[in-house]
Design a protein around this motif. Sequence first.
Motif, short mmCIF file in Angstrom:
data_model
loop_
_atom_site.label_atom_id
_atom_site.label_comp_id
_atom_site.label_asym_id
_atom_site.label_seq_id
_atom_site.Cartn_x
_atom_site.Cartn_y
_atom_site.Cartn_z
N ARG A 10 3.54 12.43 44.70
CA ARG A 10 3.20 12.91 43.36
C ARG A 10 4.46 13.14 42.53
NH1 ARG A 10 -0.55 18.23 42.00
NH2 ARG A 10 -0.49 18.04 39.71
N ASP A 11 5.47 13.78 43.15
CA ASP A 11 6.73 14.01 42.44
C ASP A 11 7.44 12.70 42.12
OD1 ASP A 11 6.36 16.73 42.46
OD2 ASP A 11 7.56 17.07 44.26
N ALA A 12 7.37 11.76 43.06
CA ALA A 12 8.01 10.46 42.84
C ALA A 12 7.39 9.74 41.66
CB ALA A 12 7.89 9.60 44.10
N GLN A 13 6.07 9.76 41.58
CA GLN A 13 5.38 9.09 40.47
C GLN A 13 5.72 9.75 39.13
OE1 GLN A 13 3.76 6.22 40.73
NE2 GLN A 13 4.30 6.29 42.89
N GLU A 14 5.87 11.07 39.15
CA GLU A 14 6.23 11.79 37.92
C GLU A 14 7.64 11.41 37.47
OE1 GLU A 14 6.16 14.08 34.61
OE2 GLU A 14 4.47 13.51 35.88
N MET A 15 8.55 11.29 38.44
CA MET A 15 9.92 10.89 38.12
C MET A 15 9.95 9.48 37.54
SD MET A 15 12.13 12.35 41.34
CE MET A 15 12.07 14.10 41.78
N ILE A 16 9.16 8.59 38.13
CA ILE A 16 9.10 7.20 37.64
C ILE A 16 8.59 7.17 36.21
CG2 ILE A 16 7.94 4.97 37.95
CD1 ILE A 16 7.99 5.53 40.97
N ARG A 17 7.58 8.00 35.92
CA ARG A 17 7.03 8.05 34.55
C ARG A 17 8.09 8.54 33.56
NH1 ARG A 17 2.10 9.49 37.15
NH2 ARG A 17 2.65 11.69 37.13
N ARG A 18 8.86 9.56 33.97
CA ARG A 18 9.90 10.09 33.08
C ARG A 18 10.97 9.04 32.79
NH1 ARG A 18 11.14 15.91 36.00
NH2 ARG A 18 9.12 16.90 35.63
N ILE A 19 11.45 8.39 33.86
CA ILE A 19 12.50 7.38 33.68
C ILE A 19 12.00 6.24 32.80
CG2 ILE A 19 13.98 5.71 34.85
CD1 ILE A 19 13.90 7.52 37.32
N SER A 20 10.74 5.84 33.04
CA SER A 20 10.16 4.74 32.26
C SER A 20 10.07 5.10 30.79
CB SER A 20 8.77 4.39 32.80
OG SER A 20 8.81 4.10 34.16
N ALA A 21 9.57 6.30 30.51
CA ALA A 21 9.39 6.72 29.12
C ALA A 21 10.73 6.80 28.40
CB ALA A 21 8.68 8.08 29.07
N VAL A 22 11.71 7.42 29.04
CA VAL A 22 13.03 7.56 28.42
C VAL A 22 13.67 6.19 28.22
CG1 VAL A 22 15.38 8.39 28.78
CG2 VAL A 22 13.44 9.89 29.26
N GLY A 23 13.61 5.33 29.24
CA GLY A 23 14.25 4.03 29.16
C GLY A 23 13.63 3.12 28.12
N ILE A 24 12.29 3.02 28.13
CA ILE A 24 11.61 2.09 27.23
C ILE A 24 11.64 2.59 25.79
CG2 ILE A 24 9.39 1.02 26.66
CD1 ILE A 24 8.81 0.99 29.69
N LEU A 25 11.20 3.84 25.58
CA LEU A 25 11.15 4.38 24.22
C LEU A 25 12.55 4.48 23.62
CD1 LEU A 25 9.41 5.51 21.96
CD2 LEU A 25 9.64 7.79 23.00
N GLY A 26 13.50 4.99 24.40
CA GLY A 26 14.86 5.15 23.91
C GLY A 26 15.48 3.82 23.50
N ASN A 27 15.29 2.80 24.32
CA ASN A 27 15.90 1.50 24.01
C ASN A 27 15.22 0.79 22.85
OD1 ASN A 27 18.12 1.14 25.86
ND2 ASN A 27 16.61 1.10 27.50
N VAL A 28 13.90 0.93 22.73
CA VAL A 28 13.20 0.31 21.61
C VAL A 28 13.69 0.90 20.29
CG1 VAL A 28 10.97 0.13 20.43
CG2 VAL A 28 11.13 -0.41 22.86
N LEU A 29 13.76 2.23 20.22
CA LEU A 29 14.22 2.89 19.00
C LEU A 29 15.69 2.58 18.71
CD1 LEU A 29 12.51 6.40 19.44
CD2 LEU A 29 11.82 4.54 17.90
N LEU A 30 16.50 2.61 19.76
CA LEU A 30 17.93 2.39 19.57
C LEU A 30 18.22 0.95 19.17
CD1 LEU A 30 20.66 3.81 19.69
CD2 LEU A 30 20.82 3.19 22.10
N SER A 31 17.56 -0.01 19.81
CA SER A 31 17.82 -1.41 19.48
C SER A 31 17.37 -1.72 18.05
CB SER A 31 17.10 -2.34 20.47
OG SER A 31 15.71 -2.13 20.45
#
Length: 298
Positions: A10-31
């Motif tokens: 459960r914790d692993a899946q939550e961490m994956i969701r956090r990394i995914s959200a930060v990586g995808i959203l952050g890069n889309v806005l920044l690019s």
Amino acid sequence: MASEAEISDRDAQEMIRRISAVGILGNVLLSGYKLAAGIIGHSGAMVSDAIHSLSDVFATLIAVVGVKMSQKKADKEHPYGHERMECLASMMLGNILGGTGVIIGYSALRIIVTGEYRTMQIPGRVALTAALLSIVLKEAMFWYTRHYAKKLKSDAFMADAWHHRSDALSSVGSLIGIGGARMGFFVLEPVASVGIAFCIMKVAYDILRDAVSKVLDTACPEETEREVRRLILETDGVCGLDKIRTRMFGNRIYIDAEIAVEGTLSLYDAHEIAENVHNLVEQRFPEIKHIMIHVNPV
């Protein structure tokens, strides 16, 4: 040294969701911001930087897919599990990173060789601001992703973290180039891009080398093997360790060991000693997926 206890699914899946959200959203806005800044500010370096940031979106997606597939339980077709899917994801990330470096380097060299930099417009202040913002944000994303990659023991997310770092380095090059061009040294912009391209390709090489070594059943780190040896020899009933072989399977470890016990022991007692060794090693080292014990009489 023994590794930390494994985190729950459960914790692993939550961490994956956090990394995914930060990586995808952050890069889309920044690019998007860097692309607009590059066009408005007449900066080719910033446009290339924006393309690099956009490649990070695909890199994060690949890392997420690779990690999720590697966490699938063993099945009939894959009795040893799916951990090597992370290695494949890391290879894809390394290739994306290397390809990005080649494209940036080639474009910059072409501008230098053809002398196109002489006709370049002076970059606007908006491009300079975008470069500074990108350095800060991408470096923060590097440390954020690296933190959770270490917790998850994920090679794919660690590769994704270095992809963020390479983008920050790319923005450093953009900052130098844009700043130099604004002072009249237009050639600095493509020259800086060439230097950053080499940095990006070096990171890609390191990622690919690590992934390939784990696909080829490379032995586990020497420190881990020493700790395993010490634990086995300290187990009650073990008289010696005749042989030990280790191999990496994705981010997990398999071990084959031959222990020596008193030859006069019953099969039941010898088996019990082997079972104790098996359980102690797998409990102490969560990264070890399985250890096979063979018993030899002294």
